[in-house]
Design a protein around this motif. Structure first.
Motif, PDB file in Angstrom:
ATOM      1  N   ASN A 178       1.240  -1.397  -0.477  1.00  0.00           N
ATOM      2  CA  ASN A 178       0.167  -0.132   0.011  1.00  0.00           C
ATOM      3  C   ASN A 178       1.085   1.382  -0.152  1.00  0.00           C
ATOM      4  O   ASN A 178       1.739   1.847   1.070  1.00  0.00           O
ATOM      5  N   LEU A 179       0.830   1.673  -0.656  1.00  0.00           N
ATOM      6  CA  LEU A 179       1.776   3.444  -1.017  1.00  0.00           C
ATOM      7  C   LEU A 179       1.725   4.081  -0.217  1.00  0.00           C
ATOM      8  O   LEU A 179       0.416   4.308   0.051  1.00  0.00           O
ATOM      9  N   SER A 192       1.129   7.665   1.035  1.00  0.00           N
ATOM     10  CA  SER A 192      -0.112   8.885   0.508  1.00  0.00           C
ATOM     11  C   SER A 192       1.503  10.476   0.547  1.00  0.00           C
ATOM     12  O   SER A 192       1.600  10.903  -0.520  1.00  0.00           O
ATOM     13  N   GLY A 193       2.839  10.065   0.631  1.00  0.00           N
ATOM     14  CA  GLY A 193       3.784  11.260   0.328  1.00  0.00           C
ATOM     15  C   GLY A 193       4.453  10.364  -0.669  1.00  0.00           C
ATOM     16  O   GLY A 193       4.733  11.356  -1.528  1.00  0.00           O
ATOM     17  N   ALA A 194       4.398   9.155  -1.391  1.00  0.00           N
ATOM     18  CA  ALA A 194       5.550   8.966  -1.295  1.00  0.00           C
ATOM     19  C   ALA A 194       3.933   8.985  -3.483  1.00  0.00           C
ATOM     20  O   ALA A 194       4.631   9.486  -4.234  1.00  0.00           O
ATOM     21  N   ARG A 195       3.003   9.178  -2.821  1.00  0.00           N
ATOM     22  CA  ARG A 195       1.538   9.275  -4.711  1.00  0.00           C
ATOM     23  C   ARG A 195       1.887  10.804  -4.383  1.00  0.00           C
ATOM     24  O   ARG A 195       2.280  10.955  -5.678  1.00  0.00           O
ATOM     25  N   TYR A 196       2.376  10.994  -3.480  1.00  0.00           N
ATOM     26  CA  TYR A 196       2.034  13.147  -4.074  1.00  0.00           C
ATOM     27  C   TYR A 196       3.219  12.985  -4.666  1.00  0.00           C
ATOM     28  O   TYR A 196       3.211  13.813  -5.629  1.00  0.00           O
ATOM     29  N   PRO A 247       2.677   8.059 -12.913  1.00  0.00           N
ATOM     30  CA  PRO A 247       3.623   7.981 -11.944  1.00  0.00           C
ATOM     31  C   PRO A 247       3.107   7.673 -10.643  1.00  0.00           C
ATOM     32  O   PRO A 247       4.419   6.825  -9.887  1.00  0.00           O
ATOM     33  N   LEU A 248       2.151   6.217 -10.637  1.00  0.00           N
ATOM     34  CA  LEU A 248       1.601   5.454  -9.861  1.00  0.00           C
ATOM     35  C   LEU A 248       1.892   4.362  -9.553  1.00  0.00           C
ATOM     36  O   LEU A 248       2.788   3.072  -8.994  1.00  0.00           O
TER      37      LEU A 248
END
Length: 168
Positions: free
Chosen positions: A51-52, A54-58, A78-79
């Motif tokens: 589960n990525l 939120s910081g990595a996603r951003y 990007p994801l």
């Protein structure tokens, strides 16, 4: 003249002593030194199993850009890139520490380092160049005798020799 001969002898003995350090030791140190920063970075990309965070996603969606030929381009998918980076940063260091598939793990880290350099061009001297050099050395020399690669190689070589013996 006697002093020069004596100094030459001391330097020669010191050189031979240093050259006697088994290659397995610096190769193990290289594997550990390269694994640590990638492992630590990889841990920040996850918020639970696969589960990525939120910081990595951003970062991958909004902040990170590929700097190519003076232009900054957003990451394609990007994801997916964040997921692959996080996966690589967690798995490849484990393989390096174990010395399992060392050359392939080093190749993966080498590729990631190139992408990281394109993303953060200012990190070349302090981070990316040393990572690149360590990965390249491991790619060329492998994990050394203190690695799972060597253990598995010896095990399979011994099995092949045993199975190749003629039965009487």
């Amino acid at each position: 003249m006697m002093i020069i001969t004596r100094l030459t002898d001391i330097v020669g003995r010191a050189d031979r002593l240093l050259a006697s350090i088994p290659a397995a030791l610096p190769l193990l140190c290289l594997r550990l030194a390269l694994a640590i920063p990638f492992w630590r970075s990889g841990l920040t990309k996850w918020d639970g199993f696969l589960n990525l965070s939120s910081g990595a996603r951003y970062l991958f969606q909004e902040e990170f850009r590929l700097h190519i030929l003076g232009q900054a381009f957003p990451y394609p998918a990007p994801l997916t890139m964040a997921f692959l980076a996080g996966l690589g940063e967690v798995l490849l260091p484990v393989f390096l520490v174990l010395g399992l598939g060392t050359r392939f793990a080093a190749l993966g880290i080498l590729a990631m380092t190139v992408i990281i350099q394109l993303t953060v061009p200012d990190g070349l001297v302090n981070f990316h160049l040393p990572w690149f050099a360590m990965a390249l050395a491991l790619l060329v020399y492998g994990g050394g005798t203190l690695s799972a690669d060597r253990l598995l190689s010896a095990l399979f070589t011994d099995r092949l020799k045993t199975s190749a013996r003629p039965v009487h």
